[in-house]
Motif scaffolding. Sequence first.
Motif, mmCIF file in Angstrom:
data_model
loop_
_atom_site.group_PDB
_atom_site.id
_atom_site.type_symbol
_atom_site.label_atom_id
_atom_site.label_comp_id
_atom_site.label_asym_id
_atom_site.label_seq_id
_atom_site.Cartn_x
_atom_site.Cartn_y
_atom_site.Cartn_z
ATOM 1 N N LYS A 219 10.148 6.469 8.031
ATOM 2 C CA LYS A 219 11.222 5.923 7.211
ATOM 3 C C LYS A 219 12.575 6.520 7.590
ATOM 4 O O LYS A 219 13.554 6.359 6.862
ATOM 5 C CB LYS A 219 10.931 6.203 5.729
ATOM 6 C CG LYS A 219 9.676 5.484 5.211
ATOM 7 C CD LYS A 219 9.460 5.761 3.743
ATOM 8 C CE LYS A 219 8.219 5.034 3.217
ATOM 9 N NZ LYS A 219 7.999 5.284 1.777
ATOM 10 N N LYS B 196 16.158 7.129 9.126
ATOM 11 C CA LYS B 196 17.274 6.213 9.378
ATOM 12 C C LYS B 196 17.511 6.079 10.884
ATOM 13 O O LYS B 196 17.080 6.929 11.668
ATOM 14 C CB LYS B 196 18.537 6.714 8.673
ATOM 15 C CG LYS B 196 18.416 6.721 7.137
ATOM 16 C CD LYS B 196 19.687 7.243 6.498
ATOM 17 C CE LYS B 196 19.654 7.078 4.975
ATOM 18 N NZ LYS B 196 18.518 7.755 4.349
ATOM 19 N N ILE B 197 18.222 5.029 11.259
ATOM 20 C CA ILE B 197 18.441 4.757 12.681
ATOM 21 C C ILE B 197 19.151 5.936 13.339
ATOM 22 O O ILE B 197 18.765 6.373 14.429
ATOM 23 C CB ILE B 197 19.264 3.461 12.878
ATOM 24 C CG1 ILE B 197 18.560 2.273 12.198
ATOM 25 C CG2 ILE B 197 19.470 3.191 14.361
ATOM 26 C CD1 ILE B 197 17.180 1.989 12.713
ATOM 27 N N TYR B 198 20.187 6.486 12.673
ATOM 28 C CA TYR B 198 20.922 7.593 13.295
ATOM 29 C C TYR B 198 20.056 8.838 13.403
ATOM 30 O O TYR B 198 20.226 9.662 14.322
ATOM 31 C CB TYR B 198 22.213 7.882 12.523
ATOM 32 C CG TYR B 198 22.033 8.586 11.199
ATOM 33 C CD1 TYR B 198 21.926 7.858 10.009
ATOM 34 C CD2 TYR B 198 21.986 9.969 11.119
ATOM 35 C CE1 TYR B 198 21.772 8.495 8.794
ATOM 36 C CE2 TYR B 198 21.824 10.616 9.899
ATOM 37 C CZ TYR B 198 21.720 9.868 8.738
ATOM 38 O OH TYR B 198 21.563 10.504 7.541
ATOM 39 N N GLU B 199 19.084 8.999 12.506
ATOM 40 C CA GLU B 199 18.183 10.148 12.578
ATOM 41 C C GLU B 199 17.224 9.999 13.758
ATOM 42 O O GLU B 199 16.925 10.963 14.470
ATOM 43 C CB GLU B 199 17.414 10.296 11.267
ATOM 44 C CG GLU B 199 18.301 10.677 10.079
ATOM 45 C CD GLU B 199 17.551 10.646 8.762
ATOM 46 O OE1 GLU B 199 16.539 9.928 8.685
ATOM 47 O OE2 GLU B 199 17.983 11.325 7.811
ATOM 48 N N THR C 15 25.054 6.913 17.878
ATOM 49 C CA THR C 15 24.080 5.892 17.482
ATOM 50 C C THR C 15 24.349 4.525 18.108
ATOM 51 O O THR C 15 23.396 3.857 18.536
ATOM 52 C CB THR C 15 24.038 5.793 15.943
ATOM 53 O OG1 THR C 15 23.777 7.088 15.403
ATOM 54 C CG2 THR C 15 22.955 4.828 15.500
ATOM 55 N N GLN D 5 17.351 -2.313 14.024
ATOM 56 C CA GLN D 5 17.196 -2.868 12.682
ATOM 57 C C GLN D 5 16.329 -4.125 12.707
ATOM 58 O O GLN D 5 15.435 -4.299 11.846
ATOM 59 C CB GLN D 5 18.575 -3.183 12.086
ATOM 60 C CG GLN D 5 19.436 -1.955 11.816
ATOM 61 C CD GLN D 5 20.260 -1.532 13.028
ATOM 62 O OE1 GLN D 5 19.981 -1.955 14.150
ATOM 63 N NE2 GLN D 5 21.265 -0.702 12.801
ATOM 64 N N ARG E 188 12.641 -3.140 13.386
ATOM 65 C CA ARG E 188 11.972 -2.588 12.204
ATOM 66 C C ARG E 188 11.684 -3.685 11.178
ATOM 67 O O ARG E 188 10.602 -3.703 10.578
ATOM 68 C CB ARG E 188 12.841 -1.489 11.595
ATOM 69 C CG ARG E 188 12.332 -0.959 10.270
ATOM 70 C CD ARG E 188 13.128 0.251 9.812
ATOM 71 N NE ARG E 188 12.548 1.487 10.307
ATOM 72 C CZ ARG E 188 13.098 2.695 10.135
ATOM 73 N NH1 ARG E 188 14.266 2.794 9.513
ATOM 74 N NH2 ARG E 188 12.501 3.777 10.571
#
Length: 540
Positions: free
Chosen positions: A500, A502-505, A515, A531, A534
Amino acid sequence: MMQLLLVDDEPVILEDLEIFMRNTMCFDHVHTAGSGHEAVQILEQSPIDIMVTDIRMPGMSGLELCEYVKQKQLDIEYILLSGYAEFEYARQALQSNTAAYLLKPVKKEELLQTIRQSADRLKQKREAALASRKAQETVRSHLVQLQASLLLDVLKGKRWTPEKWTEQTEKLNIPFSFGEQVAIMLIRIENRFLEYDERSIALFEFAVVNIAEEVLQEYFEVWTCQDDSHYLAFMIKRRNGVSTDAPSKKILEQLVPQLQQTIASCLQGKISVIISDFATFPLSVAEWYQQALALFRRMPESEQELFHRLWDQPPHMPLRPLQRLYEPPTVLQLIETGRWQDAEERLDYIFEELSGNGMDTAESLSEVFLSLSNAYAYLIHMNGLQMADVLEDSYRSGTHASAFRTVKQLHGWASQALERIKERIGAGAKVNKSALVLQIHQYIERHLSEDVTLQAISEHVHLHPAYLSAAYKQETGVNLSEYIYRYRMEKAAYLLRNSKAKIYEIAAQLGYQYTPYFTKLFKNYYEVSPQEYRAFVGRE
């Protein structure tokens, strides 16, 4: 999260503000007080971070409450609520570092925004204070190392302005200033000291420094470090108020033999010493150090307990060149033809010359080390091996020429390294390049969020980047950069499907700090954005 204290003598206003602040969910706890005295009780019992108080209250006013906070040196941001009649009071309060004031009736959103700004300021202030405390603790715990490091910079010729120098020395509690008369002393430890391991030698060196400080302390302030060649370096200046009129140079000359005798008596060891004349700091300091260093590097190890003065040195004679190191057939030529016994005998032959007739200088030790290490590296790579696999201990410890203080130590290293090479090459052992590929893949997997460039990987496996790239391509059929890209994209798809984050993580986990760049690469590889990918797999 923080704790908030609301202070107002009007119950309706106080209750209304309390309900609003609780509903914002911005605070761990919202305290209320109907008077200044009640607020003091709360301040004494709870770790309040921000206080919002009305100015005009019976008993203790808001300004008096703020003054109480200041006197108690509480780490609190306070905000004043003021009617027009109290505007001048609020202005005065602001001059005494009150965070802000707001005019009543106050708008709740405006108050909340002001509180958040105060919270940000408080957080920044506390972070700065914490960083400062940590820096001070680090300085205290590493003061000796920091002092030594600064002296080493001075000896190597680093320059400062007088202002910058004063800042550095005051911070590190060093009693040396621009314009003072200073001298340089260099010490080489010798004989039985060097028969022990490095840890024990370090203890001897520590004892030598302590004895030197005791011998010199009546007349001189001293500042010490160990240089890159393992010599003990001292900067020396005369103490204020010394009762003798004798010149500083003369006093130092008289104390050096006393220092040598004390070392011999207390530690049963020998030292050689070189001193310079006194001159105005920082003039000549780096030059004197280089002269002393060059003199020590020309002094044979076998000549011990010497005392040299830089100002009365005769012109030095050129060093005698080593003969046996380059006499054909060389160690390299013998190993290339499989003559291992002859290579071992040649090492003994080389070190026999190095041990006699005053050839055992630091300069000659460096020459032998560099020549042999280059020959060993050439042989290892020519046989498809890696330095770290053959000379494991040397590469783990970062062995370099100055690591060897004696001929015996260098001879031991050379013989051990030759034996390791013989075990790998002489027995016909060949290291399959697949082992290299496995090592590369393991590095990439473990450092994916860090630096997995060709340069970083080549440093890890101790191979030249060009050779590493060619070897990888030959073994796998793909470029290393292509493999890293593919591995990162496959890892990204896995994380998008199974986490779960985030994209930047996810981008950061894969080593992409920007990113949008990660998104672009992902879309080029899968033809959809992260995005979209996913969202798509989430519908399956």
